[in-house]
Write an enzyme that holds these catalytic residues in place. Structure first.
Site, short mmCIF file in Angstrom:
data_model
loop_
_atom_site.label_atom_id
_atom_site.label_comp_id
_atom_site.label_asym_id
_atom_site.label_seq_id
_atom_site.Cartn_x
_atom_site.Cartn_y
_atom_site.Cartn_z
N SER A 23 -35.77 3.44 -25.38
CA SER A 23 -37.02 4.06 -24.94
C SER A 23 -36.80 5.01 -23.77
CB SER A 23 -38.04 2.99 -24.59
OG SER A 23 -37.56 2.20 -23.52
N VAL A 25 -35.42 9.03 -22.58
CA VAL A 25 -35.86 10.37 -23.01
C VAL A 25 -35.41 10.66 -24.44
CG1 VAL A 25 -33.88 11.57 -21.99
CG2 VAL A 25 -35.98 12.79 -22.33
N GLU A 125 -26.96 21.03 -8.03
CA GLU A 125 -26.13 19.82 -7.99
C GLU A 125 -24.70 20.24 -8.23
OE1 GLU A 125 -27.57 16.59 -10.42
OE2 GLU A 125 -29.56 16.69 -9.54
N HIS A 246 -20.26 8.04 -10.14
CA HIS A 246 -21.07 8.90 -9.26
C HIS A 246 -20.51 8.79 -7.85
CE1 HIS A 246 -24.42 10.77 -7.22
NE2 HIS A 246 -24.94 11.10 -8.40
N ARG A 295 -18.41 16.65 -10.17
CA ARG A 295 -18.51 15.26 -9.73
C ARG A 295 -17.16 14.53 -9.68
NH1 ARG A 295 -23.58 12.50 -12.39
NH2 ARG A 295 -24.66 13.97 -11.04
N HIS A 356 -21.32 5.36 -13.43
CA HIS A 356 -22.62 6.02 -13.55
C HIS A 356 -22.96 6.42 -14.99
CE1 HIS A 356 -26.04 8.39 -12.32
NE2 HIS A 356 -25.50 9.52 -12.71
N GLU A 380 -27.11 8.83 -23.98
CA GLU A 380 -25.83 8.40 -23.42
C GLU A 380 -24.98 7.61 -24.42
OE1 GLU A 380 -26.11 6.61 -19.55
OE2 GLU A 380 -23.95 6.18 -19.48
N ARG A 391 -19.07 14.95 -17.26
CA ARG A 391 -20.40 15.52 -17.50
C ARG A 391 -20.87 16.35 -16.29
NH1 ARG A 391 -25.71 13.53 -16.19
NH2 ARG A 391 -24.57 11.99 -14.99
C1 SIN Z 1 -28.06 12.50 -9.49
O1 SIN Z 1 -29.24 12.69 -9.23
O2 SIN Z 1 -27.15 12.66 -8.70
C2 SIN Z 1 -27.71 12.04 -10.86
C3 SIN Z 1 -28.00 13.10 -11.80
C4 SIN Z 1 -27.10 12.97 -12.97
O3 SIN Z 1 -26.38 11.98 -13.09
O4 SIN Z 1 -27.07 13.89 -13.76
#
Ligand code: SIN
Length: 553
Positions: A23, A25, A125, A246, A295, A356, A380, A391
């Site tokens: 459930s 997105v 980001e 993350h 990342r 993450h 995912e 990613r």
């Molecule tokens: C974040 O807000 O840092 C996570 C966003 C993401 O994992 O794409």
């Protein structure tokens, strides 16, 4: 050879056209899209409808919506972050269909943050060369998307919901086409215990597998159920070795386990710095984007600093934002820091990397079809090829949207062409499947410990051999208990432990094979990227002898 979990025979059966599992997105977008074709849809979710993993997303959705931005630039950033193993056609679909998919989400009721003139606000980001991230409620983007989609789902009386349900195994017909699934419902009334839902097609949108590690941003329900189900059903998985850690997860002490609070990359996007205890910015000079490098690069830099300085965390400095900006732009993060005694207006925020996002998953084509006919995957749980080895931030909600819409379009087309007939379940095949012995519930913590020690941010042949040996011992113990007629009870905790054990074993097997460092797969013993050998996917399947890994050519 297919496999199935040890479980009682279904005590109830329901029938639908398409069953969607999840459930978030992706699941809800697929369900709403398929409903538009007039098909009956049943949404099965492990917790409550509004409790999908989407609601934890903070940063936002990446899409080329800003002035001067183009899908081509978004494509370039995605390919660079993916470190050479993205499937370009999938990325192209993502970035070109993304902006309209976001607009359709807005039309479904999602309210994103805007400036006083009503223009959508965009943030940055890691890995993005432009402001490209749409957000809502400051740092509560996932919650807003989830709210809008859940409202749309609830207003459709033709859409059936089964909450508190753990999916067990895929059902197929005599041709091997998906024909529904078995599940366990933790409810009361008619649909309680193990049952079966018969369907013409099955869409997996079960989310991630972060719970294979001790510390993760994923909720407790993220136990890799979809990947495990697909592997047992004979489907291919890909890129399982690419687990994204993350960089900035709130550090709550050396013993912290389970779901940890995220400190969104958008905090760095708005100008916060990474510093050590002495206040030195260690990302400067490491990458042209400093704290906003992709990342994997930031996670590695933090891990190196922690190793160099003999500590288990670093810090994020956002004190210069001031109280007003923290409250308005990052209310969720502010609240979670305050709840742990840290005031980001006056204090450095202690952070460390944590598991993450799974960049790999059940292998799909551009229509979300897996290698098992009638079984689809999105979000995912899927590996569309979009993420490659790492990613790009905020590409996952977008991937969920775009590829769920593609699945809905494919099912609609098949339905309209008369290619989605009723399926009858092949009972003989279901019985012939090899049964997976169930580990004791304590295996969950043992898997997490082994994986965090042996296959975390930094891996080596030796560390992974230890993890693999520990996982194999857990599997042997489950098999021995079973053969001694003392099997673990078939129940949610043991099914989840079996799923975690299977996906952990598959992840380590793939990570052991990939003898190079690429993206978020960081090998101490193979520190270089090796394009000649390894610029390709690793495909994972489960056969009679266990996990099999092969190189895609
Ligand atoms: C974040 O807000 O840092 C996570 C966003 C993401 O994992 O794409």
């Amino acid at each position: 050879m297919t496999h199935r979990l040890t479980a009682p025979a279904p005590g109830w059966t329901a029938t639908t056209d398409v069953v969607v599992v999840g459930s978030g997105v992706a699941g809800l977008t697929a369900a709403l899209g398929v409903r538009q074709a007039g098909l009956r849809v049943t949404v099965v979710t492990k917790a409550m409808l509004d409790d999908g993993s989407t609601r934890w997303a903070q940063g936002g959705i990446a899409a080329a919506l800003g002035e001067g931005d183009t899908p081509e630039q978004h494509l370039d950033d995605t390919l660079v972050a993916g470190a050479g193993v993205c499937d370009e056609a999938a990325v192209r679909a993502l970035v070109t269909e993304g902006p309209d998919a976001v607009r359709r989400l807005i039309a479904k009721g999602a309210a994103f943050d805007t400036d006083p003139a009503g223009e959508i606000l965009l943030t940055r980001e890691g890995g993005h060369h432009r402001r490209r991230i749409v957000h809502a409620g400051g740092d509560a983007t996932g919650a807003e998307i989830s709210r809008a989609l859940v409202a749309a789902v609830r207003s459709d009386p033709g859409l059936e919901l089964v909450e508190h349900a753990l999916v067990l195994d895929l059902l197929t017909d005599a041709e091997g086409h998906a024909a529904g699934l078995t599940l366990h419902v933790m409810g009361e009334g008619q649909r309680d215990g193990v049952g079966a839902i018969r369907a013409k097609a099955v869409v997996l949108a079960t989310g991630g597998m972060g719970q294979v590690f001790e510390a993760t941003t994923n909720p407790p329900v993220s136990t890799g159920d979809g990947v495990a189900l697909a592997l047992r059903a004979g489907a291919e998985a890909a890129d399982l070795e690419f687990v994204q850690f993350h960089p900035t997860v709130l550090w709550l002490g050396p013993e912290a386990e389970g779901q940890q609070p995220l400190v969104s990359e958008a905090v760095r996007g708005e100008g916060a710095y990474l510093v050590d205890a002495a206040g030195t910015r260690f990302m400067v000079g490491q990458h042209e984007l400093n704290e906003l490098a992709p990342r994997d690069i930031v996670t590695k830099a933090i891990t190196r600093q922690m190793q160099l300085q003999g500590t288990d965390h670093m810090y994020l400095d956002g004190r210069h934002f001031g109280a007003e900006m923290w409250a308005e732009r990052f209310p969720t993060i502010l609240a979670s820091c305050l709840a742990h005694g840290i005031d980001p207006v006056t204090d450095l925020i202690p952070i460390a990397p944590a598991a993450h996002h799974a960049s790999g998953g059940v292998r799909t084509d551009l229509h979300g079809r897996t290698s098992v006919p009638g079984l689809y995957a999105c979000g995912e749980v899927a590996c569309t090829g979009v993420h490659g080895a790492n990613r790009l931030a905020s590409n996952s909600l977008l991937e969920g949207l775009v590829f769920a819409e593609r699945i809905a379009a494919d099912l609609t087309e098949r339905h309209q062409a008369g290619e989605l007939p009723e399926r009858s379940v092949d009972v003989a095949a279901a019985r012939a499947a090899r049964t997976v012995p169930l580990p004791a519930p304590e295996a969950r913590a043992a898997v997490q410990h082994l994986m965090s020690r042996g296959a975390g941010v930094l891996r080596s042949a030796a560390s992974m051999a230890q993890a693999a040996a520990g996982l194999a011992a857990l599997e042997r113990a489950a098999a021995e208990q079973s053969s001694e007629q003392k099997p673990a009870d078939p129940r949610v905790e043991t099914w989840e432990a079996a799923n975690l054990l299977l996906v952990a074993t598959a992840l380590v097997a793939a990570a052991e094979q990939r003898a190079e460092t690429r993206g978020c797969h960081w090998r101490e013993d193979y520190p270089e990227r090796d394009d000649a050998q390894w610029r390709r996917h690793l495909i994972t399947t489960l056969d009679a002898d266990g996990i099999r890994i092969s190189k895609e050519h």
